[in-house]
Design a protein around this motif. Structure first.
Motif, PDB file in Angstrom:
ATOM      1  N   MET B   1      34.038  40.518  33.294  1.00  0.00           N
ATOM      2  CA  MET B   1      35.369  40.748  33.871  1.00  0.00           C
ATOM      3  C   MET B   1      36.078  39.439  34.194  1.00  0.00           C
ATOM      4  SD  MET B   1      35.158  44.026  36.436  1.00  0.00           S
ATOM      5  CE  MET B   1      33.766  43.458  37.390  1.00  0.00           C
ATOM      6  N   HIS B   2      35.261  38.387  34.504  1.00  0.00           N
ATOM      7  CA  HIS B   2      35.888  37.157  34.984  1.00  0.00           C
ATOM      8  C   HIS B   2      36.610  36.375  33.902  1.00  0.00           C
ATOM      9  CE1 HIS B   2      31.727  36.022  33.831  1.00  0.00           C
ATOM     10  NE2 HIS B   2      32.334  34.963  33.369  1.00  0.00           N
ATOM     11  N   ASN B   3      36.403  36.729  32.636  1.00  0.00           N
ATOM     12  CA  ASN B   3      37.134  36.038  31.580  1.00  0.00           C
ATOM     13  C   ASN B   3      38.422  36.734  31.180  1.00  0.00           C
ATOM     14  OD1 ASN B   3      35.715  33.633  31.090  1.00  0.00           O
ATOM     15  ND2 ASN B   3      34.045  34.823  30.154  1.00  0.00           N
ATOM     16  N   LYS B   4      38.724  37.839  31.825  1.00  0.00           N
ATOM     17  CA  LYS B   4      39.950  38.563  31.486  1.00  0.00           C
ATOM     18  C   LYS B   4      41.167  37.918  32.145  1.00  0.00           C
ATOM     19  CE  LYS B   4      37.721  43.115  31.045  1.00  0.00           C
ATOM     20  NZ  LYS B   4      37.677  43.158  29.566  1.00  0.00           N
ATOM     21  N   THR B   5      42.304  38.073  31.475  1.00  0.00           N
ATOM     22  CA  THR B   5      43.559  37.568  32.031  1.00  0.00           C
ATOM     23  C   THR B   5      44.121  38.607  33.007  1.00  0.00           C
ATOM     24  OG1 THR B   5      44.837  38.623  30.295  1.00  0.00           O
ATOM     25  CG2 THR B   5      44.061  36.385  29.861  1.00  0.00           C
ATOM     26  N   LEU B   6      45.164  38.232  33.712  1.00  0.00           N
ATOM     27  CA  LEU B   6      45.780  39.164  34.666  1.00  0.00           C
ATOM     28  C   LEU B   6      46.234  40.439  33.970  1.00  0.00           C
ATOM     29  CD1 LEU B   6      48.083  37.027  37.017  1.00  0.00           C
ATOM     30  CD2 LEU B   6      45.747  37.786  37.399  1.00  0.00           C
ATOM     31  N   SER B   7      46.843  40.286  32.790  1.00  0.00           N
ATOM     32  CA  SER B   7      47.344  41.496  32.128  1.00  0.00           C
ATOM     33  C   SER B   7      46.185  42.379  31.663  1.00  0.00           C
ATOM     34  CB  SER B   7      48.298  41.143  30.985  1.00  0.00           C
ATOM     35  OG  SER B   7      47.794  40.085  30.236  1.00  0.00           O
ATOM     36  N   GLU B   8      45.088  41.758  31.233  1.00  0.00           N
ATOM     37  CA  GLU B   8      43.903  42.552  30.852  1.00  0.00           C
ATOM     38  C   GLU B   8      43.283  43.234  32.074  1.00  0.00           C
ATOM     39  OE1 GLU B   8      42.611  39.698  27.059  1.00  0.00           O
ATOM     40  OE2 GLU B   8      41.635  39.454  29.007  1.00  0.00           O
ATOM     41  N   LEU B   9      43.233  42.500  33.184  1.00  0.00           N
ATOM     42  CA  LEU B   9      42.680  43.099  34.407  1.00  0.00           C
ATOM     43  C   LEU B   9      43.568  44.247  34.880  1.00  0.00           C
ATOM     44  CD1 LEU B   9      41.576  39.907  36.380  1.00  0.00           C
ATOM     45  CD2 LEU B   9      40.073  41.578  35.273  1.00  0.00           C
ATOM     46  N   SER B  10      44.864  44.051  34.754  1.00  0.00           N
ATOM     47  CA  SER B  10      45.814  45.083  35.154  1.00  0.00           C
ATOM     48  C   SER B  10      45.583  46.353  34.333  1.00  0.00           C
ATOM     49  CB  SER B  10      47.241  44.547  34.941  1.00  0.00           C
ATOM     50  OG  SER B  10      48.185  45.513  35.286  1.00  0.00           O
ATOM     51  N   ALA B  11      45.393  46.167  33.018  1.00  0.00           N
ATOM     52  CA  ALA B  11      45.138  47.318  32.148  1.00  0.00           C
ATOM     53  C   ALA B  11      43.804  47.967  32.496  1.00  0.00           C
ATOM     54  CB  ALA B  11      45.163  46.866  30.683  1.00  0.00           C
ATOM     55  N   LEU B  13      42.247  48.029  35.401  1.00  0.00           N
ATOM     56  CA  LEU B  13      42.365  48.781  36.649  1.00  0.00           C
ATOM     57  C   LEU B  13      43.124  50.081  36.418  1.00  0.00           C
ATOM     58  CD1 LEU B  13      43.200  45.822  39.076  1.00  0.00           C
ATOM     59  CD2 LEU B  13      41.206  47.329  39.284  1.00  0.00           C
ATOM     60  N   ALA B  14      44.198  49.975  35.636  1.00  0.00           N
ATOM     61  CA  ALA B  14      45.020  51.169  35.366  1.00  0.00           C
ATOM     62  C   ALA B  14      44.224  52.213  34.592  1.00  0.00           C
ATOM     63  CB  ALA B  14      46.285  50.779  34.604  1.00  0.00           C
ATOM     64  N   GLY B  15      43.350  51.728  33.679  1.00  0.00           N
ATOM     65  CA  GLY B  15      42.583  52.645  32.846  1.00  0.00           C
ATOM     66  C   GLY B  15      41.317  53.160  33.517  1.00  0.00           C
ATOM     67  N   GLY B  16      41.043  52.669  34.727  1.00  0.00           N
ATOM     68  CA  GLY B  16      39.858  53.125  35.444  1.00  0.00           C
ATOM     69  C   GLY B  16      38.562  52.517  34.931  1.00  0.00           C
ATOM     70  N   ASP B  17      38.638  51.416  34.168  1.00  0.00           N
ATOM     71  CA  ASP B  17      37.422  50.767  33.655  1.00  0.00           C
ATOM     72  C   ASP B  17      36.602  50.178  34.805  1.00  0.00           C
ATOM     73  OD1 ASP B  17      38.663  51.368  31.321  1.00  0.00           O
ATOM     74  OD2 ASP B  17      39.129  49.297  30.745  1.00  0.00           O
ATOM     75  N   PHE B  18      37.295  49.728  35.860  1.00  0.00           N
ATOM     76  CA  PHE B  18      36.626  49.186  37.051  1.00  0.00           C
ATOM     77  C   PHE B  18      37.584  49.342  38.211  1.00  0.00           C
ATOM     78  CE2 PHE B  18      38.132  45.845  34.154  1.00  0.00           C
ATOM     79  CZ  PHE B  18      39.195  45.335  34.871  1.00  0.00           C
ATOM     80  N   SER B  19      37.018  49.292  39.406  1.00  0.00           N
ATOM     81  CA  SER B  19      37.864  49.379  40.605  1.00  0.00           C
ATOM     82  C   SER B  19      38.176  47.981  41.099  1.00  0.00           C
ATOM     83  CB  SER B  19      37.132  50.159  41.696  1.00  0.00           C
ATOM     84  OG  SER B  19      36.020  49.393  42.145  1.00  0.00           O
TER      85      SER B  19
END
Lengths: 95, 484
Positions: B1-11, B13-19
């Motif tokens: 998860m730590h290599n994801k960008t803000l937009s990837e993290l945003s997606a 969270l929105a998709g429920g992949d992680f809280s």
């Protein structure tokens, strides 16, 4: 320009900074070097150039003369080194 | 998860992949594992971060999440955070628990961002290496012997090492752009007046400006969208509608007119840095940009001018630290003058004392015209250089810093040498223009930054130009060894 011991002591006094005697030569050397750098400004003729007050030429906004802040003295004084009866305590100023 | 960008993290969270709680816990674990090596945080707010994360998850469950709700970030320890120590990297404020939130913090909280902690910085933002911090030097994740740059060195190191997806910073003479360059990340200082200075501890008020540091331009735009905005509590806040900084990310570079100031490629520039910057310019040419040489004739005056204005304003701003209302107070003061002098003498470090003294001297009776007034006149000439340039070009490009990160301790005995290394970034603050840095390669294993300078309020175009470069290259995706 080279600053001397007495200049450093005077500047430190104006800035209300306690500095140790032993550090004065180091301050004199460093401050003189910084002022020598700054001295490069004097090579440019700036007569007639308006000093820049704000990069976007903004002016201070005016607002209605109304109360906008509430009293938070107790909250802000929680972090003060010494207070009493809502006042900040400092060493006695008047004998 | 730590290599994801803000937009990837945003997606995610929105998709429920992680809280947000899982995400926040993950970054807190990385801070625990790695920050002993880096020293990039002064304070880690683990407990409140997890509480904020759970609140963000609840907000999302109710369908009220925004784009950045639940995403962790780090705040530079210059922004006042209600109930949390706000040290500004100084012994003077080591005991200062801010009694209110800065506007930037309010904006971040409002967006549902999760604060992981407060990042290390040069004391009162005075420094270019993060070595002047009371809390010790920060190490560069690309090479632990090297400085991360400064003053937002903790923020830059933490982003580069993937201890946080993004961070805030402030930039008075290059303090976002130079550490971004030296740590291989992206950072932007917007136009003066775009981000509120309310609750951002003042260094030089006419130059200070907050902004984001992140791994790419797209993320910087997302975070700047949250940080910026008119604030009546800041008298220099610009009263205009907050633009959408992401609006021009998709615009092609074709036809973009890029100016290269010949003064930024002369003596003093490390040839290896010059080469990386020239290769980046070549990439822009391939993408269809037009590149022309321009001149900013007063470039050499920027550093001398800055070292009058910044110390003068700092000597005035820092007079509020007097041991009376908050901050460090000396033991057993003999009288009021002794209280002031010893509290300040003990509370401030060497570089801060030097600058206060230079500023005090420049403002003292009889010297005002020769120093401060003269500097304000030169500032006009420097701004006029840019104004003339922007009649011919859309953006200006050049190196962010004349060299890559230097070794810790290498320049600490010579303040003037340290000052001169800020030659490419300082003029931008004096003119109040937006400037950014993005990674464009390496020299001796250490990152090189390209600076993009834009016209007033033209951040969206700059971010777009940076984003298009980042779509075509992968320098911004490189991860320092040991922090994968």
């Amino acid at each position: 320009m080279a600053l001397e011991r007495k200049d450093i002591k005077n500047i430190a006094h104006l800035a209300r900074l306690a500095i140790s005697e032993a550090d004065i030569p180091e301050y004199a050397r460093n401050l003189s070097n910084i002022l020598a750098l700054v001295e490069q400004m004097q090579a440019v003729d700036t007569s007639g150039v308006t000093p820049m007050a704000h990069p976007l030429d903004a002016v201070q906004r005016l607002r209605e003369d109304g109360v906008t802040e509430t009293d938070q003295r107790d909250h802000f004084q929680q972090i003060a080194p010494a207070v009493e009866d809502g006042l900040y305590l400092v060493p006695k100023v008047i004998e | 998860m730590h290599n994801k960008t803000l937009s990837e993290l945003s997606a995610g969270l929105a998709g429920g992949d992680f809280s947000s709680e899982e995400l926040t816990g993950g970054f807190l674990a990385r801070i625990g594992k790695f920050d002993g090596q880096l020293n990039s945080f002064i304070t880690v707010t683990a407990e409140s971060a997890l509480a904020q994360a759970r609140a963000a998850d609840a907000r999302r469950a109710q369908g009220q999440a925004g784009a950045l709700t639940g995403i962790p970030l780090a705040q530079k320890d210059i922004f006042c955070t209600d109930g949390v120590r706000t040290s500004c990297g100084s012994k003077m404020l080591d005991n200062f628990i801010a009694p209110y939130d800065a506007t930037v913090i309010e904006h971040c909280n409002g967006a549902g961002l999760v604060m992981l902690g407060k990042t290390n910085m040069d004391e009162f933002a005075m420094g270019s290496s993060n070595e002047t911090s009371f809390y010790g030097a920060v190490k560069n994740p690309w090479d632990l012997k090297a400085v991360p740059g400064g003053s937002s060195g903790g923020s830059a190191a933490a982003v580069a090492a993937r201890l946080t997806p993004a961070a805030t910073g402030t930039d008075t003479g290059g303090s976002i752009r130079q550490p971004a360059a030296l740590c291989g990340i992206t950072g932007i200082k917007p136009t003066y007046g775009s981000v509120s200075r309310y609750g951002m501890i003042a260094f030089a008020s006419s130059l200070d400006q907050g902004g984001p540091l992140a791994r790419n331009a797209e993320d910087c735009a997302l975070l700047l969208n949250v940080m910026a905005g008119f604030d009546p509590r800041d008298s220099t806040s610009v009263e205009r509608a907050t633009p959408d900084y992401s609006a021009a990310l998709g615009n092609p570079v074709k036809g973009l007119r890029i100016g290269l100031p010949k003064e930024y490629f002369g003596a003093g520039l490390d040839p290896a840095v010059a080469q990386a910057v020239e290769e980046a310019i070549a990439e822009y040419r391939r993408l269809g940009a037009e590149v022309v040489e321009i001149s900013l004739p007063n470039t050499a005056l920027a550093v001398p001018t800055y070292y009058v204005i910044a110390p003068a304003e700092c000597s005035s701003n820092l007079s509020r630290m007097d041991g009376v209302r908050f901050g460090h107070r000396c033991a057993e003061p003999q009288n009021l003058e002794d209280l002031y002098k010893r509290s300040r003498g003990e509370g401030f470090g060497e570089e801060v004392k030097r600058r206060i003294m230079v500023g005090t001297y420049a403002l003292s009776a009889g010297y005002y015209d020769a120093y401060y007034l003269k500097a304000q006149q030169l500032r006009h000439l420097i701004a006029d250089d840019f104004k003339a340039a922007f009649e011919k070009v859309d953006v200006i490009m050049g190196p962010t810093s004349p060299s890559v990160a230097f070794d810790i301790g290498a320049r600490s005995d010579d303040p003037v040498a340290m000052y001169l290394a800020d030659v490419y970034t300082i003029a931008v603050n004096l003119a109040g223009l937006p400037g950014m840095s993005l990674p464009v390669g390496f020299a001796d294993g250490r990152p090189v930054g390209l600076q993009i300078i834009g016209n007033y309020f033209d951040e969206a175009r700059m971010l777009g130009a940076a984003h298009q470069y980042q779509l075509a290259t992968d320098w911004h995706q490189r991860i320092p060894h040991g922090f994968e």
